[in-house]
Design a protein around this motif. Structure first.
Motif, short mmCIF file in Angstrom:
data_model
loop_
_atom_site.label_atom_id
_atom_site.label_comp_id
_atom_site.label_asym_id
_atom_site.label_seq_id
_atom_site.Cartn_x
_atom_site.Cartn_y
_atom_site.Cartn_z
N SER A 30 2.73 1.82 -0.11
CA SER A 30 2.90 1.94 1.34
C SER A 30 1.57 2.14 2.04
N GLU A 99 -0.57 4.85 0.05
CA GLU A 99 0.02 5.32 -1.20
C GLU A 99 -0.01 4.16 -2.18
N THR A 101 0.95 4.24 -5.44
CA THR A 101 2.30 4.33 -6.02
C THR A 101 2.97 5.51 -5.34
N PRO A 102 4.27 5.67 -5.42
CA PRO A 102 4.93 6.79 -4.74
C PRO A 102 4.29 8.13 -5.10
N GLY A 103 3.80 8.84 -4.10
CA GLY A 103 3.18 10.13 -4.29
C GLY A 103 1.72 10.10 -4.69
N GLN A 104 1.17 8.91 -4.97
CA GLN A 104 -0.23 8.79 -5.35
C GLN A 104 -1.02 8.27 -4.16
N ALA A 105 -1.74 9.21 -3.49
CA ALA A 105 -2.52 8.82 -2.32
C ALA A 105 -3.73 8.00 -2.73
#
Length: 120
Positions: A30, A99, A101-105
């Motif tokens: 995202s 992001e 991957t989900p949760g990986q800024a």
């Protein structure tokens, strides 16, 4: 490494139109906000417009009513109409709130810049 790849730009006469496009080079999860900036040598970088993931847009006063920013997930475009000589600059796209991957800024992303020249 994720990059933003820009296309468009070039030379146009005053009153003409150009369209810029920018896309992330690899798949990412995202992006919160995508921006267009411009820079003229000897001047400060100027925010031209931005668009959020929810579709909220903001424009610099100097381009309101002439430029339109749009977005399709990780691609951002800038439609520039009624161009003026003072719009001449190198235009950069940028992405914030990434992001990978989900949760990986991820880090903020910048394109390489594309020249827009408005001249008769």
């Amino acid at each position: 490494q994720v990059q933003l790849v820009e296309s468009g730009g070039g030379l146009v006469q005053p009153g003409g139109s150009l369209s810029l496009s920018c896309v992330a080079s690899e798949s990412i999860f995202s992006i919160d906000v995508m921006h267009w900036y411009r820079h003229v040598p000897g001047k400060e970088r100027e925010l031209v417009a931005f668009i959020s993931s929810g579709g909220f847009t903001h424009y610099a006063d100097s381009v309101k009513g002439r430029f339109t920013i749009s977005r399709d997930k990780h691609t951002v475009s800038l439609q520039m109409n009624k161009l003026k000589p003072e719009d001449t600059a190198v235009y950069y796209c940028a992405a914030g709130g990434v992001e990978v991957t989900p949760g990986q800024a991820g880090e903020d992303l910048w394109g390489q810049g594309t020249q827009v020249t408005v001249s008769s």
